[in-house]
Design an enzyme around this catalytic site. Structure first.
Site, PDB file in Angstrom:
ATOM      1  N   ASP A 233      31.167 -15.725  11.010  1.00 31.39           N
ATOM      2  CA  ASP A 233      30.522 -16.084  11.945  1.00 31.39           C
ATOM      3  C   ASP A 233      31.700 -16.321  12.284  1.00 31.39           C
ATOM      4  O   ASP A 233      32.295 -17.737  11.933  1.00 31.39           O
ATOM      5  CB  ASP A 233      29.468 -16.783  10.969  1.00 31.39           C
ATOM      6  CG  ASP A 233      29.012 -17.781  12.062  1.00 31.39           C
ATOM      7  OD1 ASP A 233      28.655 -17.290  13.314  1.00 31.39           O
ATOM      8  OD2 ASP A 233      27.800 -18.062  11.801  1.00 31.39           O
TER       9      ASP A 233
ATOM     10  N   SER B 292      20.697 -23.089  16.509  1.00 31.66           N
ATOM     11  CA  SER B 292      21.231 -23.374  15.317  1.00 31.66           C
ATOM     12  C   SER B 292      21.871 -24.611  15.478  1.00 31.66           C
ATOM     13  O   SER B 292      22.800 -25.116  14.671  1.00 31.66           O
ATOM     14  CB  SER B 292      21.193 -21.876  14.166  1.00 31.66           C
ATOM     15  OG  SER B 292      22.009 -20.861  15.363  1.00 31.66           O
TER      16      SER B 292
ATOM     17  N   HIS C  24      29.043 -20.439  14.518  1.00 29.99           N
ATOM     18  CA  HIS C  24      28.880 -22.108  13.588  1.00 29.99           C
ATOM     19  C   HIS C  24      30.118 -22.386  12.757  1.00 29.99           C
ATOM     20  O   HIS C  24      30.824 -21.912  12.809  1.00 29.99           O
ATOM     21  CB  HIS C  24      27.472 -20.801  12.968  1.00 29.99           C
ATOM     22  CG  HIS C  24      26.277 -21.073  13.195  1.00 29.99           C
ATOM     23  ND1 HIS C  24      26.335 -19.598  13.535  1.00 29.99           N
ATOM     24  CD2 HIS C  24      25.119 -21.386  14.070  1.00 29.99           C
ATOM     25  CE1 HIS C  24      24.746 -19.161  13.929  1.00 29.99           C
ATOM     26  NE2 HIS C  24      24.902 -20.341  14.416  1.00 29.99           N
TER      27      HIS C  24
END
Length: 415
Positions: free
Chosen positions: A386, A146, A389
């Site tokens: 997070d 990702s 990312h």
């Protein structure tokens, strides 16, 4: 009468010249037609550019070239709210919710306004039209997890603004995403392969499994989708670092064993390297490998005495810094494998420049298990932030600016 005879002789003398000219032109036409055919040995070796009849010469100025002596991966982040960001969340309809931090409620937007400045040289200004001309009739594919998907989305956003409506499209063909630019016959693609080699996490959407297992010597299924792609950009790191040991097979597909992660990573990269050497044609294909994307999970690493993470950070780290989340052993393995390859693969060493950007992660303004965080989850950044990312616009745009610089640098050889 003598004048007519003289004229006849001159006409007769010109006849062989005209005949010879016709023969030369005819032969040249046959040679060219043969070269254009799929049976030509030359184009079997070097490839025939798709859409060549529409190709216009690309004018490259000295500013478009990075100097040989310049290491674009060493430098600093400088504030630039005039030139950056290169696009906005509003201007790019192809961004997924996971990365649109400002739209998701992040109160500041400072993370968008930092520009990477290499020491002693400059990156060329990103020109989407110039990139599309370079890639005319070609495929650019990002392969990885990702984090790599964010780099794909960044590249789509960087180029899409110059393409008229109706001349661009995004299709999901799991495990691929395909962005097509009709006028240039360009395809920018993403391929989900978090370990590069095959694993039980290869499903594009349903890849959360209780016990990850990797097939360290299996890559054929993925490789079929990569064959013939003009520019390949690989990345694989975060999924390996979940635990110090990983379940994997090597040799027998039924003999699952626990491997030390660094041992498993080396075996997997050797499998990938064998594929590269056997399948890549260096005359008409380019391969890049992204070094690890860093995490910022523990604030005590850059702010001694604190116990937070990347949440609420709004400025880059100043001065030397290397986080414990970036494995030097993995970096050494990548260097070793790339040096052993017969085919040239360019290492995009983006780790250090990204290490400084503790401020640019999605934090509590992204998704958790496919959904935006709830109010209760946002109130608990210690558990839900997070710090892996990246927000977009943001750091992955810089990775693509550097990729663009390399494509410009290699332009003539690439053709």
């Amino acid at each position: 009468m003598m004048k007519h005879l003289s004229l006849d002789r001159r006409i007769q003398s010109l006849f062989p010249v005209a005949l010879a000219s016709l023969l030369v032109l005819g032969t040249a036409r046959l040679v060219l037609d043969n070269l254009k055919s799929n049976h030509s040995q030359i184009f079997r070796l070097y490839g025939w550019p798709r859409g060549e009849k529409h190709r216009l010469p690309i004018v490259l100025s000295p500013k478009d070239r990075i100097e040989e002596r310049c290491n674009v991966f060493e430098g600093k982040w400088v504030w630039d709210n005039v030139s950056y960001p290169l696009y906005t969340e509003e201007s790019c309809p192809f961004l997924v919710k996971q990365v649109t931090c400002h739209r998701n409620g992040r109160p500041d937007s400072f993370y968008k306004n930092w520009r990477w400045q290499p020491n002693g040289c400059n990156l060329p200004r990103f020109d989407p039209l110039k990139l599309l001309q370079i890639l005319r009739g070609k495929r650019l594919m990002f392969v990885g997890d990702s984090v790599q998907r964010a780099q794909f989305e960044s590249m789509v956003c960087l180029v899409q603004s110059v393409i008229p409506e109706g001349k661009k499209s995004l299709r999901r063909v799991p495990p691929r995403k395909i962005f097509k630019v009709e006028e240039y016959d360009v395809s920018i693609e993403y391929y989900w392969a978090p370990f590069i080699v095959e694993s039980n996490s290869d499903h594009a959407t349903n890849h959360t499994v209780l016990k990850r297992s990797v097939k360290l010597d299996s890559i054929a299924k993925h490789g079929k989708e990569w064959e013939g792609v003009d520019v390949l950009v690989f990345e694989s790191y975060v999924w390996w670092m979940y635990k110090p040991l990983i379940n994997a097979t090597y040799g027998s597909p039924y003999n699952v064993k626990e491997y030390n992660v660094t041992t498993a990573y080396r075996l997997a990269l050797e499998t990938w390297a064998n594929w590269i050497d056997s399948k890549i044609n260096p005359h008409n294909q380019k391969v890049f490998f992204m070094s690890m994307s860093p995490t910022h999970l523990w604030s005590w690493e850059w702010k001694p005495g604190s116990d937070g993470n990347c949440f609420n950070e709004s400025d880059p780290i100043q001065g030397p810094y290397w986080g414990t989340g970036s494995s030097l052993k993995i970096m050494d393995i990548v260097h070793d494998i790339l040096q052993q390859l017969k085919v040239n693969v360019t290492l995009m060493n983006i780790t250090q420049l990204s290490e400084f950007r503790k401020d640019a992660h999605t934090s509590i303004y992204g998704e958790h298990k496919g959904k935006l965080l709830t109010k209760e989850q946002r109130s608990d950044p210690q558990n839900f932030a997070d710090c892996i990312h990246w927000c977009l616009p943001g750091v992955p745009d810089t990775w693509n600016e550097i990729l663009y610089a390399y494509l410009l640098k290699n332009y003539h050889g690439f053709l």
